[in-house]
Scaffold this motif. Sequence first.
Motif, PDB file in Angstrom:
ATOM      1  N   VAL A 172      35.739  30.948  25.496  1.00 20.78           N
ATOM      2  CA  VAL A 172      36.194  31.914  26.484  1.00 20.78           C
ATOM      3  C   VAL A 172      37.909  31.452  26.917  1.00 20.78           C
ATOM      4  O   VAL A 172      37.407  30.525  27.967  1.00 20.78           O
ATOM      5  N   ASP A 209      40.355  35.135  30.959  1.00 14.22           N
ATOM      6  CA  ASP A 209      40.503  37.186  31.403  1.00 14.22           C
ATOM      7  C   ASP A 209      41.055  37.710  31.811  1.00 14.22           C
ATOM      8  O   ASP A 209      40.662  38.454  32.526  1.00 14.22           O
ATOM      9  N   ILE A 254      39.433  39.777  26.756  1.00 14.46           N
ATOM     10  CA  ILE A 254      38.720  38.445  26.991  1.00 14.46           C
ATOM     11  C   ILE A 254      40.004  37.476  25.284  1.00 14.46           C
ATOM     12  O   ILE A 254      40.058  37.872  24.403  1.00 14.46           O
ATOM     13  N   ASN A 274      34.278  43.892  31.689  1.00  8.82           N
ATOM     14  CA  ASN A 274      35.059  42.953  32.372  1.00  8.82           C
ATOM     15  C   ASN A 274      34.352  41.623  32.752  1.00  8.82           C
ATOM     16  O   ASN A 274      34.023  41.370  34.002  1.00  8.82           O
TER      17      ASN A 274
END
Length: 76
Positions: A10, A13, A19, A48
Amino acid sequence: MPKRILQGTVTSDKNEQTITVLVERRCKHPLLKTVRKSKKYRAHDALNQFKVGDTVRIEECAPISKTKRWTVVTEA
């Protein structure tokens, strides 16, 4: 046809329920030995729960928005 599953890190975010995942691949080059190629994918994260630096698996899905065609399956 089976859905593709990719693994990556990732990198962002900041968007709500979205993401950005960086997926790296290694491939052979005719003259050089191996080359790393990378691509960023936008994935749907409904809760999330994933943060920058997490390693996740993403799965192909039907289009959710203009740029989102992937959903997060699990943390790898």
